[in-house]
Structures are given as structure tokens and as C-alpha cells.
Enzyme design. Structure first.
Site, PDB file in Angstrom:
ATOM      1  N   GLY C 482      45.195  83.935  90.977  1.00 39.93           N
ATOM      2  CA  GLY C 482      44.593  83.386  92.181  1.00 39.93           C
ATOM      3  C   GLY C 482      44.142  81.958  92.014  1.00 39.93           C
ATOM      4  O   GLY C 482      43.974  81.236  92.997  1.00 39.93           O
ATOM      5  N   THR C 526      44.713  74.443  83.269  1.00 38.21           N
ATOM      6  CA  THR C 526      45.136  73.145  83.808  1.00 38.21           C
ATOM      7  C   THR C 526      45.191  72.114  82.678  1.00 38.21           C
ATOM      8  O   THR C 526      46.092  71.285  82.611  1.00 38.21           O
ATOM      9  CB  THR C 526      44.162  72.679  84.911  1.00 38.21           C
ATOM     10  OG1 THR C 526      44.163  73.667  85.932  1.00 38.21           O
ATOM     11  CG2 THR C 526      44.594  71.353  85.504  1.00 38.21           C
ATOM     12  N   GLY C 728      37.492  76.401  86.949  1.00 36.93           N
ATOM     13  CA  GLY C 728      37.564  77.750  87.524  1.00 36.93           C
ATOM     14  C   GLY C 728      36.275  78.535  87.491  1.00 36.93           C
ATOM     15  O   GLY C 728      35.876  79.152  88.476  1.00 36.93           O
ATOM     16  N   GLU C 729      35.611  78.527  86.348  1.00 35.70           N
ATOM     17  CA  GLU C 729      34.402  79.339  86.215  1.00 35.70           C
ATOM     18  C   GLU C 729      33.165  78.619  86.726  1.00 35.70           C
ATOM     19  O   GLU C 729      32.222  79.244  87.207  1.00 35.70           O
ATOM     20  CB  GLU C 729      34.154  79.648  84.733  1.00 35.70           C
ATOM     21  CG  GLU C 729      35.245  80.418  84.060  1.00 35.70           C
ATOM     22  CD  GLU C 729      35.106  80.279  82.562  1.00 35.70           C
ATOM     23  OE1 GLU C 729      34.532  81.196  81.955  1.00 35.70           O
ATOM     24  OE2 GLU C 729      35.553  79.273  81.998  1.00 35.70           O
TER      25      GLU C 729
END
Lengths: 155, 276, 769
Positions: C482, C526, C728-729
């Protein structure tokens, strides 16, 4: 005892007659018998909405319907929304707004949204809340989903 | 996948026979509690009796008696039924508080009360409206007041071989305002930590509360103070609700918080329905 | 650098059409062929010896093919500390631990047979609280801890329940406290939470007659699954193929290996079958990783001007029954223990403690949500004590270019100040709004920082194949759950290759075909995979130029490539199309120049070091990502219900490869953080997880999620691809403390734990009275 019952129904516009086991949920029937895997299983107790389908035009949790209850009814799953490679306007606005991440809840979201636009072509925030509060998205794309639905309503 | 027989019938007499044909027969209307219960092992049916072809259970009408809601009518249908919205909106609010939109497309008012959860969102409004439950069985029909229908958590007044045919809210409808307040953990799709229904009838009031006792209950102490003793201090009146309830602690809230929040919501209900 | 064509643009997700049409294949959609169904028999006690395990009735049940127990698995498994059996052997350590596995031809038969297994336990005293577990007389949960294999950066203590003790000593805290004008000491508690991706854990295994094992899994890292299975089943890696598909949410719970190994011996026993195991929601919540609870004590010395001079941080983590992965969370929280602040003197002890609760493990944030909850609450305490603006205290102590982390690592590419000020401005910091009657309003801010928690040799690689027509396949081992990895990586490939993104194909991994990637965790892809892909693209581009130079007979340095044509900068008429170059190019004489173009790139961080075992000093961070959250709340003082009026979040992404997906990620993390702040905690009763479904465990839904204003800050990461770093986190980390700080601002009461449920708020208000 896995008794089977013959049921006749319409799936995504096509008439079908099949055997359904009486202990089977509609969700399991859709995935395992009709092999339409766009409908997802997330909780099996009607709390997450990943398995949402249209039964006689109304969104329901397919995990809370028995397969045998499909007899004589009309079923629409996510697979029916795009026709001949053309996306439904909701599918397009979900893409435009990046209204999903993992995509696991997306079929259920779009089905709920589709039913909403059918009954309320110009939904308010409240209408969207009412229609989609039973569709959980752990990735948290709610803000984009709201925007995608409103955008689709304009098209 | 579970093992049981499944029979769908449109014939009431056959339904009665089938109900008595096995020890564990479960009637199926919306199925939203039944299927969850079967999955969790709470219900182990030998036979599932699908009632959805029984015409007598599909009624949704208003006549000179009142509003009658058949056992197969879904909660969303009730929410949209004009006589309900116009005359007893408190019931629409209660129905609307149950589950999600998808759940309400399946769930029925009969199922909500037959499941007999003390937290059933339709129950407190029905208590306030003095609704009656129309029961039918091979031995004939009978009608019980809704507050006699709930016997305890998961326990209802049905005898073996009986079904709920419909629920009726009798005329005269309340002349006044009704509200249903639900305290929950998230303010979204959730079971009630506490449910409070308050309905004014002129200068009188009815108050019912859910999830604070083994069954939904009428807050008679509150009603008494307001209706019989003319209490106008809603805080004082609301505090009396503690006499009518016996909440427990569970995952949704502690006994202590339930005592507190029910009092707050009853007071707010009185303010909104009886005027500040 | 010339203007970017693809990086930095909101290009459409690579997986978009598949995901909106229901055609995206998640792993269960790929369990095809003759199936066998596996179901677990689970422990009904939290700590006990298995006295009897009678399988005979289950084995006789129609449809049952076999029943396995823990003894059918030779070796243990574990990423960092090899402490976990696939199923319990002789002893169970948590409620719900698998003790047997039934395999049958239908799911129904398997479920029925599970009920026929008879197990007798001799119950042992359970330990459900790490403080109890630390007592000398506490029952031992792992008697053989001393013999377990462990990566030597972790320090389990044999003969105790301590699975890891991470120590950090920076500067001199005694001196630091002596310099302080005030000392504040507070205790904090962060409860367990659950990831609850809507897709549960699922896996299947197939054994072919030639001894090849194929595994389909929801795992976030097919390569780690392969590595752990190879070790546990003593197989060479080329005989194990792990296939990934779209993952229906990960958030850390699908990191490492979990259920895959359970079905491997079954597949081996029944070649040709696809043996599947699918966790239901309850199994998923109770049987896979849970975020470890953290009990902490934080002591800070502060000067009157707001400068923090010393920090002592003691963290006691409830590691649960197995801590094979959890030990590293405890380490990461330890080496990051000053949060986003430059504190000269730090003393930290972080303990991972075994208990008989569910298995602790990674969750989005990897210890940072838990650890920085304390830091960010403490800053507000400090501000109140000093009568200073909490934003000011953050700005005074916040890391800047050249600051050092708790582990002494110097940070370079930082603009934390901008992150903080951006959200502060957005929520109207310093302005108090008038609440409605019966309500109170408040504002709160919290900062955050996180580096990927990974071993210093966690590597990455990529292959780019150029087709005969100049289109390309990008092959990587990262997973798509996702986060938008497929899209971001394609954009990097497109940019570096100068080939339009529409001409790039990218797929989810399959270890037989895609190159190595350590794990899709830690907000690292990334950066790591992106760097590998950029290098692979540069390699491929080099080959394009080499071939064109030979074909056109001009020097490489005179050539340029516009995505379609390679031509001479001196004479644009001297040119070759990409098709001509890519299709096994030959000269006009017929002599071949080169075969198909295959670019390759790999990456391992060069800026990380081991940490000193005594002081925890060193460079554990590949990059540091900063951000901040700002919140305005209105609290109903009677019901305790919190309404979030404003929610702003900022993240320094370095360079947003795809600003649209970056924003969605930012929103998603913020919502997950808000959900934990307000609603989520796992409840245990003597090890029994009580709220293990969505009726009892509530997460945020569309109708209780406020609008979010998000800001992407771009302070380029020197070594990141196009200046990017992972995000992300991070958006989750600051939300809970920001909400709590806002509620405290509104009510004047303090919260040292969350979620801030209406009941908890009401209790706090009651105590204040």
C-alpha cells in the site's frame, strides 16, 4: 452434513444456477464457487466491510448472508463495475485521488460508494459517513475516499 | 463451514411445525446476529428456518391502531418509513444507531429484540413508546409489551414454536420530542456503552436506558420524579436513574462510568425534550 | 541537476487499475490447485507443560490427512534471537499458542478435527507483567535462554526473563543533572496495540517431486522468509521459492516470518498439494505480533532557559512470550532515546522482558511511538514547570544540522524547526479559541524522529531489463503493501533511465526471479531499493550509450538520450532509436556489438556502524526523518469525549518522489496514530486477549476521522535517491502525544498513558476535582 441446495440467481448481469452448501456464507460462495476474488474477507462478522456486495441493489456484508439466501436474487460484485475496459466514474476518481493504499478494502469501499451515489447523487459529508462507516480502511485513506466520492458525484 | 439443515418456507403453519421439529431451530430473518453467533459457536443450529418468504412478516404499515413493523422489515426501511419519521422519530434514531449501513440493510427490528442484548439500540426507544410485540405460534397469537419481552441477556419471552410476527407502536403517538443518545467508545459503528431514550408526552416524560442492566429498563424513578412530583431540576431528576439500573464492567466501559454517563445522557435528554 | 521529469510528480499508482477493479491479486487469490487446509489447535493456558497431546481421534476424522505437533519441526526460528518453535514443544508460553496443526481436505474437516484433539496441561504460574518477570523469584519463561542462538548485538541474560538489555551512556548524566535548575521525573505507560491490517496473515506451501519448495505468503519480506525457512528446514536457498503478492496492509505485523513454516513439513509430506493456512481475525490478533507494552521512567534535568542538560530513560518492555524480533525494537528505542532532541548527557537502559502475553513484535514506528510518547509528554511537563511555551522548549532543544543523537551520531540533513513551526502555524498556535458551553479547548504539538531500524548490512538490489522495443522491466525484491513502492520505484527508474514511466513494468517479488531485498520495513525501501534501482538504471543507461557509440561510431561523451533516440550532440542527424540499440545491436557490417541490456544495481549503507556494547555509541541510523504533529481538541467535560478540531502533520521527506502518494501516506499514518491515541489498546486477562475482533477492538473509521492538513518538507537527504528519505512510519509517531498535550492544555490534567477514551478522560477530570 454439507447439504447442498440448488439456487438460481443473477450475478453481475448473468443468470446462473448453482449448488450452494447450506453452511456456506455468500462471501465464501462468491470467492470459492464463483471465483470472483475481488470481494475480500477481513473479519467474517460484518465489522470491516471488505466483503461488501450489492444484493438486489443494496450493499450488504456478504459474510453475514448465507449462500442459499442468494436464490432468486441479483448479486453485483466489484467485477461488474468496469465494462469493456471502461472504468466506472467512481473507480476513476478513486484513482485520481489516490483513495487507497493497500487496496484490500477498496472493492468494498467502491461498492458502498456506488450504492450511495445511486440513492443520493449529491451526497453530503454526513451521507458519506453514514454509507461508509462500516468500511474500515487501516491504511487511512478516508480523506481521499471522501474527495473521490464527491468528485464522482460531480461527473 | 457449518453443518445444519436449511429450509425456507412461506407457509406459517409449516414454519410452526418445523420450529418444533428439532431441539435447536433458529429462525433466520436478517441473520446479522445469527451468523456471527454461529461462527463464534454461540449458536449451534440443527435447522435454520428462513422466514423471508413469509408474507405476514413483511408488513410495514400505519393504520388506526398505529405503526406495525413486520419481523422481516430491515432497519434501513424503518428509518425511511415516513410515518415513523414523522410520528416517532426516536425509533428511527434507535434503528439508525445499529451497526453500519450494510448491517441495517439486513438487520431487522425483530432480530434486534429477539437477540435480547441489553444494549440493543432499538429497545430503549421501543420501551419509551410502549411498543408491543406481536407473537405468533401454532397455538395462536399473543401480544406482549416490549418490556416484558426481554427476560435477560439473550433471553426473550418466546416459547418454543413461537415467532415474532411484528412490533407495533400504538396510537396515540407521543406529542412531544424524543431523543436517543448513545455513548460509545468511538462515536462510530459500535455497541452502546449506554443507550438512553427520552420521550416527552406533553408535560410528561418516558425514559428508558440500555446496557446498564440485564435488560433495557425504564427509568421509572426519573419518570416518577418528573411526572408525579413535578421535578423541574433535570439534574436532580436524572440522578435518580441510578435507582433503576445495575450496570456491569465490560470491555466497553466500567460500571462506574456507566453510572456516570447514563445520568449525564438522561439529563441531556430531559433538557432536549422537556426544555431547559 | 536538470529539471526532473518524473520524480516529484503525482503520477498515477502502478497498481491503480488493478486495485479499483478487484483484479489485484492478494495472496489468497493465488492459492490454486489441489488444496489442503491447515488449522491450528491452540493453547488454552498461558503458561503450562503439555502433559498429554492425544491426536488419535483427530487423525481418524474423515478428510484428515495428517496432524503435526511441535516435535515435527526440528529447529527453532527467529530473526534476531532464535527463541521460537513453530508450535509449542512440551511447553506453552502464551494463550493461543499453536500446539498442533490439523491438515484436511476441507476447511470444515480440519476445523472439526481440531476439536477432537485432546490436550492436558499442567499449568505453570504465569507472568503477565514485566516487573513481575524481572523479580528474582519469577518463573522462567525460557529456561534455555542461554543456549539460544542470537545475533551478537543483543544481550539476553541466561537464567532470567531478560531477552535483551540495551545500554546507552552518552556524556555524563551526573554532571548534566548538576547543571540543571530543575529535575523532572515521570512514569509512562504505553499499552499493547494491534496492527489489524484488513487482510490477515496467510500462507501456502507446495512441494514438487524434485524437492523444490514453493511458498506463497503475505510476508513483508520474501527474502527473509526464505532465509529463515532455509535455516529452520536445513535447505539450500535455491530450493526455496517465496512468492509475494499485493499485501493487504502490513504495518510491521507481516515482517519477519510467522506462519509460513507451519505448512512446510505438510507440503513435504504431500507433494503436489497446495497446503494453505489462513488466519482468521482472532488468530491474527492474538497469534501474531502485538506492539509491546512499554513501562518507562523518564528523568530530565533542565536549565531555567529551557535547555535539557541530562536525560535518564529507563524502559521496561513487555516482550511477550517470544522476542525473536522484539529485541531489536528495544534496541532501536534505546539508541534513539533522546527523540528529536540534542541532549548532551543521556543514560538509557532498555529491557526486553519475557512475559506470558502475546508475542511482542514490530509495529509501524518500531518502538518510536512508545518511546517518544514519553519524550513528547515530558517536554510539555518541562514547559509547564518553567512556564515556557512547549513549542519554544522543542525549538531550543530540537536537533539541527550537526546535532548528535543519543547514540552520538551526527545528523546532517535536518530542518526539524520547520516541521514544528509549520504545524504550529497551521493550528494557530498560541491563540486560544472560545469553546462551546460545557466544553474546553486546547492545542498540542509533538515532534518526532525515526531512522530505519535495520542491521548495518541490510542490503538491497535491483535489475532492469531493457526489452527489444526499448520498454523496461524493473525487478526488485521489495513488497507492495500500500505504501506505493511500485510507483515510487518506477518513477526513480523512469527518471534515471529517461524512459517514460508508461514504458516501465514492475511487479511484486518472487525470490526465484527478483533480486535480493532485506525487508520492506523501517521506511527504508524508497531509500535502499530506490538507490539500487537508480544504480541499475545508470548501469543500463551506460550500456545504451556504449552500444550507441559503437553503432554510430561517435564517442560516448558526445551522445545524449532523450528517452526514444540516442543522438550526437554535435550532429543530431547522427542518431539511433532505442529499438535499434536495444535489440541485440549489430553494426552495418553485421558484426554484433552487444546482447540484451541488463542493468544491475545494489546497495548497502556505508554510514552505519556497530554500537559500543557498554555505551551504545555509534551510528545506527542510515538516515533520520523528522516531522511534527499539531492538534486542536475540544473536550466534553461531562462525557470525556474528545473531538479533534484540527489535525496538522508535517514530514521532512527530503524529496517527495510522488507528492500525492506521500500525502496519502502522511494522512494514513496520522489516522493510525489518532486511532491509537483515542481508541486502541489490547486488553489481557492473565494472558488471554479479550478484544480480539473488530467488535471489541475498535479502529478509526471514516465518520470519526477529522480533516488533516499535511505538509511535506523537503530538506534533501544527501545520499538518498534524488534527495529522498523514507516517511512510511513516521507520521504515526507524534500523534498520540500531540493529542494528549492538547487535551492536557484544555483540561489542565495530565495523561501518562493512552488511549484517551471518554472514560479515561472522565476519570482524570474526576480525580482533579
Amino acid at each position: 452434513m454439507s447439504e447442498k441446495i440448488t439456487i438460481s440467481f443473477t450475478i453481475n448481469g448473468d443468470k446462473e444456477t448453482r449448488e450452494a452448501a447450506v453452511g456456506q456464507t455468500l462471501l465464501s460462495f462468491i470467492r470459492d464457487e464463483l471465483h470472483l476474488t475481488g470481494t475480500k474477507s477481513g473479519c467474517e462478522i460484518g465489522e470491516c466491510g471488505a466483503c461488501t456486495v450489492l444484493l438486489n441493489g443494496k450493499p450488504v456484508n456478504s459474510c453475514l448472508v448465507l449462500a442459499v439466501e442468494l436464490d432468486g436474487k441479483e448479486l453485483v460484485t466489484i467485477e461488474a463495475l468496469s465494462k469493456n475496459g471502461k472504468l466506472d466514474k467512481l473507480q476513476q476518481t478513486f484513482i485520481d485521488h489516490a483513495a487507497f493504499q493497500c487496496g484490500y478494502c477498496t472493492p468494498g469501499m467502491i461498492i458502498s460508494a456506488k450504492a450511495l451515489l445511486e440513492r443520493k447523487p449529491n451526497p453530503s459529508d454526513e451521507d458519506i459517513n453514514e454509507a461508509l462507516s462500516g468500511n474500515l480502511c487501516r491504511c487511512g485513506a478516508y480523506q481521499e475516499i471522501r474527495a473521490a466520492i464527491k468528485d464522482a458525484a460531480k461527473k | 463451514m457449518l453443518s445444519y439443515e436449511y429450509i425456507k418456507t412461506g407457509d406459517l403453519q409449516e414454519a410452526f411445525k418445523l420450529l418444533e421439529s428439532r431441539e435447536h431451530v433458529y429462525p433466520l430473518a436478517g441473520g446479522t446476529d445469527l451468523i456471527v453467533g454461529m461462527r463464534g459457536g454461540k449458536f449451534v443450529p440443527e435447522l435454520i428456518l428462513d422466514l423471508k418468504d413469509i408474507e405476514e412478516f413483511k408488513v410495514l404499515t400505519e393504520d388506526n391502531k398505529g405503526i406495525t413493523i413486520g419481523a422481516l422489515v430491515t432497519l434501513n426501511e424503518i428509518c425511511q418509513f415516513k410515518p415513523v419519521v414523522d410520528n416517532i422519530p426516536i425509533l428511527a434514531e434507535g434503528c439508525h444507531s445499529v451497526g453500519s449501513y450494510m448491517i441495517r440493510n439486513r438487520a431487522t427490528i425483530a432480530g434486534n429484540i429477539c437477540n435480547a442484548s441489553p444494549a440493543a439500540d432499538t429497545s430503549a426507544p421501543l420501551y419509551c413508546l410502549d411498543a408491543v410485540v406481536n407473537i405468533i405460534g401454532s397455538g395462536g397469537s399473543r401480544t406482549v409489551p416490549v418490556d416484558e419481552f426481554f427476560n435477560g441477556p439473550g433471553q426473550n419471552a418466546l416459547n418454543k414454536g413461537e415467532l415474532v410476527q411484528s412490533v407495533t407502536v400504538l396510537k396515540p403517538y407521543p406529542e412531544g420530542k424524543g431523543v436517543y443518545f448513545k455513548a460509545s467508545r468511538t462515536g462510530s459503528v459500535d455497541l452502546a456503552t449506554v443507550g438512553v431514550a427520552v420521550q416527552s408526552w406533553g408535560d410528561r416524560v418516558k425514559v428508558a436506558v440500555g446496557a446498564v442492566a440485564p435488560t433495557p429498563v425504564r427509568a421509572l424513578s426519573v419518570e416518577n420524579a418528573v411526572n408525579e412530583y413535578g421535578e423541574k431540576d433535570w439534574s436532580k431528576a436524572a440522578a435518580l436513574v441510578n435507582n433503576d439500573i445495575s450496570p456491569i464492567t465490560d470491555l466497553r466501559g466500567s460500571r462506574e462510568y456507566r453510572y456516570h454517563i447514563v445520568e449525564v445522557l438522561v439529563r441531556r435528554g430531559l433538557e432536549q425534550t422537556m426544555g431547559v | 541537476m536538470s529539471e526532473l521529469k518524473c520524480v516529484g510528480k503525482a503520477v498515477t499508482r502502478k497498481d491503480a487499475i488493478e486495485k479499483v477493479t478487484g483484479s489485484a491479486e492478494f495472496i489468497e487469490d493465488r492459492f490454486l490447485g489441489p488444496l489442503l487446509y491447515a488449522k491450528m489447535k491452540k493453547s488454552t493456558v498461558a503458561h503450562g507443560k503439555i502433559k498429554k497431546l492425544d491426536l488419535s481421534k483427530a487423525l481418524k476424522h474423515p478428510g484428515v490427512k495428517t496432524v503435526l505437533t511441535g516435535k515435527d519441526y526440528k529447529n527453532k526460528i527467529g530473526l534476531y534471537l532464535v527463541d521460537r518453535d513453530f508450535m509449542a514443544v512440551d511447553k506453552v508460553r502464551f494463550w493461543g499458542e499453536p500446539v498442533a496443526l490439523v491438515v484436511a481436505s476441507t476447511e470444515k474437516a480440519a476445523a472439526e478435527a481440531v476439536e477432537l484433539i485432546e490436550v492436558d496441561y499442567e499449568e505453570l504460574p504465569g507472568v503477565f507483567d514485566p516487573f513481575e518477570a524481572l523479580k528474582p523469584e519469577a518463573p522462567l519463561i525460557h529456561e534455555e535462554l542461554g543456549s539460544y542462538e542470537v545475533v551478537p548485538i543483543f544481550y539476553p541474560k541466561a537464567g532470567t526473563n531478560v531477552a535483551n538489555h540495551f545500554k546507552l551512556r552518552k556524556g555524563d548524566t551526573e554532571k548534566g543533572f548538576a547543571e540543571a535548575d530543575i529535575v523532572i521525573e515521570k512514569e509512562y505507560y504505553v499499552p499493547q496495540m494491534q496492527h489489524v491490517p484488513i487482510e490477515t496473515h496467510k500462507a501456502a506451501a507446495h512441494w514438487s517431486p524434485d524437492g523444490k519448495l514453493t511458498v506463497w505468503s503475505t510476508a513483508q519480506s520474501p527474502n527473509v522468509v526464505r532465509q529463515l525457512l532455509a535455516k529452520a528446514f536445513e535447505m539450500p536457498m535455491h530450493k526455496i521459492r517465496v512468492i509475494s503478492s499485493y499485501i493487504g496492509g502490513g504495518f510491521g505485523c507481516k515482517a519477519g516470518a510467522s506462519l509460513e513454516g507451519l505448512v512446510v513439513p505438510v507440503a513435504q509430506k504431500f507433494p503436489g498439494y497446495v497446503v494453505r493456512i489462513v488466519f482468521n481475525r482472532e488468530e491474527d490478533m492474538q497469534g501474531t505480533f502485538t506492539r509491546q507494552a512499554l513501562y518507562s521512567t523518564l528523568k530530565t534535568g533542565v536549565r531555567k532557559d529551557g535547555r535539557i542538560t541530562a536525560l535518564e530513560y529507563k524502559m521496561i518492555w513487555d516482550g511477550g512470550a517470544y522476542t525473536e524480533y522484539g529485541v531489536n525494537i528495544v534496541r532501536a528505542a534505546g539508541y534513539s532515546s533522546s527523540g528529536a532532541y540534542d541532549i548532551p548527557n543521556v543514560k538509557t537502559d532498555s529491557y526486553c522482558v519475557y512475559t506470558n502475553n502475546s508475542i511482542g513484535g514490530p509495529v509501524r514506528g518500531f518502538g518510536m511511538c512508545e518511546m517518544q510518547w514519553g519524550i513528547e509528554r515530558q517536554i510539555d511537563y518541562i514547559a509547564r514547570e518553567l512556564n515556557m511555551d512547549p513549542l519554544e522548549v522543542r525549538l531550543i532543544n530540537g536537533m539541527k544540522k550537526g546535532s548528535t543523537t543519543a547514540s552520538g551520531q551526527v545528523v546532517h540533513d535536518v530542518d526539524y524547526e520547520k516541521c514544528l513551526k509549520t504545524v504550529a502555524d497551521q493550528i494557530g498556535w498560541g491563540k486560544k479559541e472560545q469553546p462551546e458551553k460545557g466544553k474546553l479547548r486546547g492545542k498540542g504539538i509533538a515532534g518526532l524522529v525515526k531512522c530505519p531500524a535495520q542491521p548495518s548490512n541490510a542490503a538491497s538490489s535491483a535489475i532492469i531489463r531493457i526489452n527489444e522495443d526499448g520498454t523496461a522491466h524493473v525487478m526488485i525484491g521489495a513488497t507492495e503493501m500500500g505504501q506505493g513502492m511500485l510507483t515510487a520505484i518506477s518513477q526513480i527508474a523512469s527518471e534515471a533511465l529517461n524512459i517514460p514511466i508508461e514504458k516501465i513494468d514492475i511487479k511484486v517479488p518472487d525470490t526465484d526471479f527478483t533480486p535480493y531485498e532485506w525487508q520492506s520495513v523501517g521506511s527504508r525501501i524508497t531509500y535502499t531499493c530506490g538507490t539500487s534501482v537508480k544504480r541499475a538504471a545508470e548501469d543500463a543507461l551506460g550500456q545504451i550509450y556504449y552500444i550507441a557509440a559503437n553503432l554510430l561510431e561517435v564517442p560516448v561523451e558526445d551522445l545524449t538520450f532523450d528517452g526514444k533516440i540516442v543522438y550526437s550532440t554535435k550532429d543530431p542527424e547522427i542518431k539511433a532509436t532505442i529499438r535499434e540499440v536495444a535489440d541485440s545491436c549489430k553494426k552495418c557490417t553485421g558484426e554484433g556489438i552487444a546482447g540484451p541490456i541488463i542493468g544491475k544495481g545494489s546497495f548497502v549503507p556505508k554510514n552505519m556502524t556497530n554500537l559500543d556494547p557498554e555505551t551504545g555509541q555509534g551510528n545506527p541510523g542510515m538516515f533520520y526523518c523528522f516531522g511534527a504533529t499539531g492538534v486542536e481538541v475540544e473536550v466534553d467535560i461531562e462525557t470525556g469525549v474528545i473531538k479533534v478540531l484540527q489535525l496538522a502533520t508535517s514530514i521532512d521527506a527530503g524529496k517527495a518522489i510522488n507528492p500525492q502518494l506521500c500525502t496519502v501516506q502522511l494522512h494514513g499514518g496520522t489516522i493510525m496514530g489518532l486511532s491509537t491515541a483515542l481508541y486502541e489498546d489490547v486488553r489481557f486477562d492473565k494472558g488471554v486477549m479479550l478484544n480480539r475482533n473488530f467488535t471489541d477492538y475498535k479502529i478509526a473509521s471514516i465518520d470519526n476521522t477529522p480533516h488533516i492538513e499535511s505538509f511535506i518538507i523537503e530538506t534533501p537527504e544527501t545520499n538518498g535517491p534524488y534527495g529522498a528519505r523514507g516517511i512510511g512510519e513516521q507520521p504515526m509517531i507524534g500523534v498520540a502525544p500531540a493529542v494528549a498535550n492538547a487535551v492536557c492544555d484544555a483540561l489542565g490534567v495530565e495523561f501518562n498513558t493512552f488511549p484517551l477514551t471518554p472514560e479515561r478522560v472522565w476519570r482524570a477530570l474526576k480525580e482533579k476535582k
